[in-house]
Design an enzyme around this catalytic site. Structure first.
Site, PDB file in Angstrom:
ATOM      1  N   ASN A  68      86.738  75.537 -16.545  1.00 14.90           N
ATOM      2  CA  ASN A  68      85.832  74.486 -17.374  1.00 14.90           C
ATOM      3  C   ASN A  68      85.912  73.238 -16.753  1.00 14.90           C
ATOM      4  OD1 ASN A  68      85.464  75.805 -19.832  1.00 14.90           O
ATOM      5  ND2 ASN A  68      87.870  75.636 -20.393  1.00 14.90           N
ATOM      6  N   CYS A  77      83.684  83.534 -20.473  1.00 13.55           N
ATOM      7  CA  CYS A  77      82.684  82.646 -20.654  1.00 13.55           C
ATOM      8  C   CYS A  77      81.502  83.777 -20.572  1.00 13.55           C
ATOM      9  CB  CYS A  77      82.314  82.118 -19.392  1.00 13.55           C
ATOM     10  SG  CYS A  77      81.165  80.900 -19.341  1.00 13.55           S
ATOM     11  N   GLY A  78      80.744  83.659 -21.757  1.00 17.50           N
ATOM     12  CA  GLY A  78      79.720  84.431 -22.133  1.00 17.50           C
ATOM     13  C   GLY A  78      78.505  84.266 -21.331  1.00 17.50           C
ATOM     14  N   ASN A  79      77.875  82.820 -21.228  1.00 16.21           N
ATOM     15  CA  ASN A  79      76.640  82.418 -20.482  1.00 16.21           C
ATOM     16  C   ASN A  79      77.118  82.883 -18.958  1.00 16.21           C
ATOM     17  OD1 ASN A  79      74.969  81.542 -22.677  1.00 16.21           O
ATOM     18  ND2 ASN A  79      76.376  80.146 -22.906  1.00 16.21           N
ATOM     19  N   ASN A 166      88.836  83.887 -25.847  1.00 11.14           N
ATOM     20  CA  ASN A 166      89.090  82.682 -25.825  1.00 11.14           C
ATOM     21  C   ASN A 166      88.809  82.368 -27.191  1.00 11.14           C
ATOM     22  OD1 ASN A 166      86.301  82.829 -26.294  1.00 11.14           O
ATOM     23  ND2 ASN A 166      85.660  81.343 -24.682  1.00 11.14           N
ATOM     24  N   HIS A 168      88.103  80.199 -30.891  1.00 13.86           N
ATOM     25  CA  HIS A 168      86.916  79.463 -31.473  1.00 13.86           C
ATOM     26  C   HIS A 168      87.328  79.272 -33.184  1.00 13.86           C
ATOM     27  CE1 HIS A 168      83.907  80.215 -28.428  1.00 13.86           C
ATOM     28  NE2 HIS A 168      84.719  81.195 -28.087  1.00 13.86           N
ATOM     29  N   GLU A 217      82.822  72.464 -26.840  1.00 16.47           N
ATOM     30  CA  GLU A 217      83.448  73.529 -25.847  1.00 16.47           C
ATOM     31  C   GLU A 217      84.814  73.054 -25.419  1.00 16.47           C
ATOM     32  OE1 GLU A 217      82.135  76.126 -22.924  1.00 16.47           O
ATOM     33  OE2 GLU A 217      80.219  76.091 -23.638  1.00 16.47           O
ATOM     34  N   CYS A 226      76.721  78.212 -25.784  1.00 15.56           N
ATOM     35  CA  CYS A 226      78.100  78.782 -25.402  1.00 15.56           C
ATOM     36  C   CYS A 226      77.990  80.221 -25.864  1.00 15.56           C
ATOM     37  CB  CYS A 226      79.131  78.245 -26.356  1.00 15.56           C
ATOM     38  SG  CYS A 226      80.845  78.576 -26.136  1.00 15.56           S
ATOM     39  N   GLY A 227      78.374  81.164 -25.002  1.00 12.37           N
ATOM     40  CA  GLY A 227      77.905  82.550 -25.242  1.00 12.37           C
ATOM     41  C   GLY A 227      79.113  82.963 -26.052  1.00 12.37           C
ATOM     42  N   THR A 228      80.487  82.595 -25.732  1.00 13.39           N
ATOM     43  CA  THR A 228      81.347  83.396 -26.633  1.00 13.39           C
ATOM     44  C   THR A 228      81.389  82.699 -28.083  1.00 13.39           C
ATOM     45  OG1 THR A 228      82.754  81.453 -25.525  1.00 13.39           O
ATOM     46  CG2 THR A 228      82.975  83.688 -24.542  1.00 13.39           C
ATOM     47  N   GLY A 229      80.833  81.232 -28.067  1.00  6.56           N
ATOM     48  CA  GLY A 229      80.842  80.727 -29.214  1.00  6.56           C
ATOM     49  C   GLY A 229      79.719  81.269 -30.094  1.00  6.56           C
TER      50      GLY A 229
HETATM   51  N1  LIG Z   1      84.853  76.412 -22.830  1.00  2.55           N
HETATM   52  C1  LIG Z   1      85.362  77.883 -23.088  1.00  2.55           C
HETATM   53  C2  LIG Z   1      84.954  78.564 -21.801  1.00  2.55           C
HETATM   54  C3  LIG Z   1      83.407  78.653 -21.465  1.00  2.55           C
HETATM   55  C4  LIG Z   1      82.998  79.337 -22.770  1.00  2.55           C
HETATM   56  C5  LIG Z   1      81.387  79.261 -22.706  1.00  2.55           C
HETATM   57  N2  LIG Z   1      80.511  78.540 -21.747  1.00  2.55           N
HETATM   58  C6  LIG Z   1      80.562  80.443 -23.014  1.00  2.55           C
HETATM   59  O1  LIG Z   1      79.423  80.570 -22.496  1.00  2.55           O
HETATM   60  O2  LIG Z   1      81.365  81.413 -23.527  1.00  2.55           O
HETATM   61  C7  LIG Z   1      86.887  77.899 -23.363  1.00  2.55           C
HETATM   62  O3  LIG Z   1      87.384  77.160 -22.756  1.00  2.55           O
HETATM   63  O4  LIG Z   1      87.227  78.662 -23.863  1.00  2.55           O
END
Ligand SMILES: N[C@H](CCC[C@H](N)C(=O)O)C(=O)O
Length: 282
Positions: A68, A77-79, A166, A168, A217, A226-229
């Site tokens: 990060n 990190c999804g994206n 990660n 959320h 994030e 945010c992909g994972t988000g």
């Molecule tokens: N900041 C996130 C990691 C990057 C995730 C985000 N960029 C995505 O696309 O999933 C964390 O600390 O878990």
């Protein structure tokens, strides 16, 4: 130092290609936390939400490390992994449209959508969400979906905690105007309920097939996507009976197609784009 700048729906990354010479063994370049803070700085560096390392792997076609902008190293990190997959294919490190990437959240199977030899879309099998308190992690003893009311900035807020590798924290809103996303996001990121801190998603359900999400994030702050988000938001919406399992997720930077399949796996599909190649002047 050569770098490549890429983004997934405006969630942008400084990428260092260490596939052929894994600099991790190079003492001059092991403090990636400091390097991420320096390279991601919008004025003093290149600018980015994160630093992506492209590395060889003994267990998959390649290994991704993500840092990060604050220098912390998240699990996934999804994206970023979509950008990573496009890059390693078009760089010729893999010559197939179905590949695997090793991450701290496990090995992720990936399928590339191609046209005339170029990647225009990437589908990532993000795996199964973690829902029990210990795995997320949260300071709680639930062993099922963690729906909780937390005290934030003097108000009680209902949240759903989910991990996709990660952590959320997902909130559902009828109207984004009712919440100060920046203040609540910053407060929840570091809330004591989340011992490893957390990403925060604010979700408006638009229909059974569509949601709109704003993100704060962990280790970055507000991002365009945010992909994972987005994956965590879909899981929380399904578990709370608010939507179907196949959704279009509208983020400030664009849309992702996400399915939380019956067997529990999450499939995420979206773009990955180059911005520029560059050289850092030390
Ligand atoms: N900041 C996130 C990691 C990057 C995730 C985000 N960029 C995505 O696309 O999933 C964390 O600390 O878990």
């Amino acid at each position: 130092m050569d770098f490549i700048k890429m983004h997934g729906l405006g969630n942008d990354f400084v990428c260092l290609d260490r596939f052929l010479d894994p600099a991790e063994n190079n003492p001059a370049e092991t403090d990636y936390s400091e390097l991420a803070q320096r390279l991601c700085h919008r004025q003093l560096g290149i600018g980015g939400d994160g630093l992506l390392l492209i590395l060889p792997s003994e267990k998959a076609d390649a290994r991704m490390r993500i840092f990060n902008a604050d220098g912390s190293e998240p699990e996934m990190c999804g994206n970023g992994i979509r950008c990573f997959a496009r890059y390693i294919y078009e760089q010729g490190y893999v010559q197939k449209d179905q590949l695997t990437v090793e991450t701290l959240a496990g090995i992720k199977p990936i399928r590339l959508q191609m046209k005339d030899g170029r990647v225009y879309g990437v589908t990532v099998d993000m795996g199964k969400p973690r829902l029990s308190a210990k795995e997320i992690p949260v300071n709680d003893h639930s062993d099922r979906v963690v729906n909780k009311r937390l005290e934030v900035l003097g108000k009680e807020i209902g949240i759903t905690a989910v991990s996709v590798g990660n952590p959320h924290c997902v909130l559902f809103l009828d109207d984004f105007a009712e919440t100060d996303v920046l203040a609540v996001g910053a407060a929840l990121e570091k809330h004591p309920f989340f011992p490893a801190k957390t990403n925060v998603e604010f979700v408006r359900v638009d229909s059974g097939e569509e949601i709109t999400v704003k993100v704060w994030e962990r280790g970055v702050g507000p991002t365009l996507a945010c992909g994972t988000g987005a994956c965590a938001s879909v899981v929380a919406a399904v578990l709370n009976g608010r939507t179907g399992r196949r959704l279009t997720v509208h983020l400030p930077g664009g849309d992702l197609q996400i399915e939380y399949a019956e067997e529990g796996r999450i499939l995420m599909t979206g773009p990955a784009q180059y911005v520029f190649r560059g050289q850092l002047i030390d």
